[in-house]
Scaffold this motif. Sequence first.
Motif, short mmCIF file in Angstrom:
data_model
loop_
_atom_site.label_atom_id
_atom_site.label_comp_id
_atom_site.label_asym_id
_atom_site.label_seq_id
_atom_site.Cartn_x
_atom_site.Cartn_y
_atom_site.Cartn_z
N ILE A 1 30.92 5.02 -6.72
CA ILE A 1 30.43 3.95 -5.84
C ILE A 1 29.36 3.04 -6.46
CG2 ILE A 1 28.96 3.67 -3.78
CD1 ILE A 1 30.90 5.31 -2.25
N PRO A 2 28.38 3.58 -7.19
CA PRO A 2 27.34 2.66 -7.71
C PRO A 2 27.89 1.50 -8.53
CG PRO A 2 26.63 4.92 -7.96
CD PRO A 2 28.05 4.98 -7.50
N LEU A 3 28.76 1.80 -9.49
CA LEU A 3 29.30 0.72 -10.31
C LEU A 3 30.13 -0.24 -9.46
CD1 LEU A 3 29.38 -0.19 -13.29
CD2 LEU A 3 31.62 0.88 -13.44
N TYR B 1 18.60 1.04 -5.27
CA TYR B 1 18.84 2.46 -5.12
C TYR B 1 20.26 2.81 -5.55
CZ TYR B 1 19.75 6.85 -2.71
OH TYR B 1 20.12 8.12 -2.42
N LEU B 2 21.21 1.97 -5.13
CA LEU B 2 22.59 2.23 -5.51
C LEU B 2 22.78 2.03 -7.01
CD1 LEU B 2 24.47 0.65 -2.52
CD2 LEU B 2 24.51 3.02 -3.22
N ALA B 3 22.07 1.04 -7.56
CA ALA B 3 22.22 0.77 -8.99
C ALA B 3 21.69 1.92 -9.84
CB ALA B 3 21.52 -0.53 -9.36
N LEU B 4 20.73 2.66 -9.30
CA LEU B 4 20.21 3.83 -10.02
C LEU B 4 21.33 4.78 -10.41
CD1 LEU B 4 16.92 5.12 -8.40
CD2 LEU B 4 17.28 4.15 -10.66
N GLY B 5 22.31 4.90 -9.51
CA GLY B 5 23.42 5.81 -9.74
C GLY B 5 24.22 5.48 -10.98
N ILE B 6 24.13 4.20 -11.42
CA ILE B 6 24.84 3.84 -12.64
C ILE B 6 24.13 4.46 -13.84
CG2 ILE B 6 25.61 1.91 -14.08
CD1 ILE B 6 25.51 0.18 -11.58
#
Lengths: 333, 280
Positions: free
Chosen positions: B155-157, B114-119
């Motif tokens: 934050i994602p990266l 989910y966090l990686a999606l933000g990249i």
Amino acid sequence: MGALNLSNVQKSFGPVDVIKGVDLEVADGEFCVFVGPSGCGKSTLLRMIAGLEDVTSGEVRIDGAKVNLTPPSKREIAMVFQSYALYPHLTVRDNMGLALKQAGEAKAEIAEAVARASGMLSLEPLLERRPSELSGGQRQRVAIGRAIVRKPKLFLFDEPLSNLDAALRVHTRIEIARLHRELKATMIYVTHDQVEAMTLADRIVVLNAGRVAQVGAPMELYNDPANTFVAGFIGSPQMNFLKASALGETGETLGIRPEHLEISREAGRIPGTISHVEHLGGETNVYINTDVHGLLTVRLFGEHRFEVAEVVHLTPDASRQFLFDAAGERIRV
Amino acid sequence: MANRARTSLPRTAAAHAILLTYTVIALFPVFVIVINALKTRRAIFGHPLQLPGPETFSLVGFQTVLQQGDFPLYFWNSLVVTVVSLVFVLLFGAMAAFALSEYRFRGNTLTGLYLALGIMIPIRLGTVAILQLMVATGLVNTLFALILVYTAQGIPLAVFILAEFMKTVSDDLKNAGRIDGLSEYRIFFRLVIPLVRPAMATVAVFSMIPIWNDLWFPLILAPAESVKTVTLGAQIFLGQFVTDWNAVLASLSLAIIPVLVLYLIFSRQLIRGITSGAVK
Ligand SMILES: Nc1ncnc2c1ncn2[C@@H]1O[C@H](COP(=O)(O)OP(=O)(O)OP(=O)(O)O)[C@@H](O)[C@H]1O
Ligand SMILES: [Mg+2]
């Protein structure tokens, strides 16, 4: 103080059962060694005793008190790791004193405990250095010192010597044995080196695939193994396993240690050809190919001349042989 | 060059030639901006690639910048937004990365994904929703609005890179800390963070530049005079019909300086981290 009691301890990582029910009693002051092949769960069991890994089921008791849910720092244990695991940002002195500082001890007491431990291990000249300025052997001594400072009920060692070179390993091994005598503390020591296990242990626990294969004093395991696993694991070179039926014995397998096979050029019960000879000075290992039993090892003391491809005859010493059934369990007569 | 046996002169020369060429290409636009900021308007258009000479030298652009608008304030705003956002990105990013790499819990992998999606999904796609949110919370025209957005953007990266690095930190070290009675926070701040410092510096550098250079969110979320950032402030010199190029170039030249300073700080950290790790 310092007795450990495991009852039916199990551990699974998701669907994988790593420890499949271990029962064990370690008496106060005992030096107990866990041995076993790589991946059999020695470290996992030790980490469960330390509280670094949750117990899936079963009970861990230290001095009678159940500690399944006690955090590691409250279990009054100390652990020495294979990779030393010294705090890189602290000096040797602070590395050793940190646990007591965290426990809120007075400065004078910490200083005294550090001085006592560093005296025992001759670490005084190193106290102001950082871990990066120490050699591997010195780092491991500091790690042992850090464990001593805490005066734990239980010392836990996870392969503490396997990153050291051969000479240093012998030296540190002797030092650990001396510490055990002086501190009279309970120690649990994981290794896959059977020389370490045999020389240090009061009692050895042989683990195989998450189960205890046998528990006993070193010589008990050597002279009276309960199954083929322990028989093959303890002793080097490994025990020979022969086909019992071919020798007219009961059971499936006949185990005989390399030093209890007699070798002769003239006559014997098992014929074979020499495939390789190792001269070690103090002893000579001869490897012999046989038709029925495969490759067998004979260990001779002193220097002996044998040539590759020579035909020889082997005879097991009947008083020193072990018989095992098809499941690998010992048949006692 | 420290090791003669492993380097040969032609190879070293070739490597340096490639690196120098790249450096020249990369720095050329910056170079053009800086030299033209120091020239008269006529010289900028007449000979844009010429160095400022005695007749063409002029500081009129800088004078305009310092007189018109409140540039020191814009600088201050940009600096506050960038530094505070960076601190948040590094702090929360590292904490999330530690949780993801250290603890086994249900939904661990899913949270990571989910966090990686933000990249992959640019935050600007959500501008309208973000604006509505800021209006509703009354945060429009505050620096805090920008800080929140940039923190979310960075934050994602940060989590992605730091989680990978934290997996390499020795388990034994963390466990030794646990046995000695250190809290998880102490383990995180005193044992793990120092060991992933090079990765933190990398994340800082990568997150800093887009924040400092951003025009989009200041324009939408904080266009008021008191909270303008440098990039937005410089826009007053860009008109639809007339553009004060002296002023634009001067303000851009000035805007480079703080980034340069921040970069120097982080890259020193980066190099120190790398060497201290290598020598062990
Ligand atoms: N966190 C984990 N998740 C899943 N499986 C694990 C985990 N930790 C250990 N295991 C598995 O548990 C088994 C036992 O591991 P353990 O580290 O206890 O072995 P060991 O006896 O100490 O071996 P070695 O002598 O190589 O150190 C291994 O098969 C390993 O793959
Ligand atoms: Mg292990």
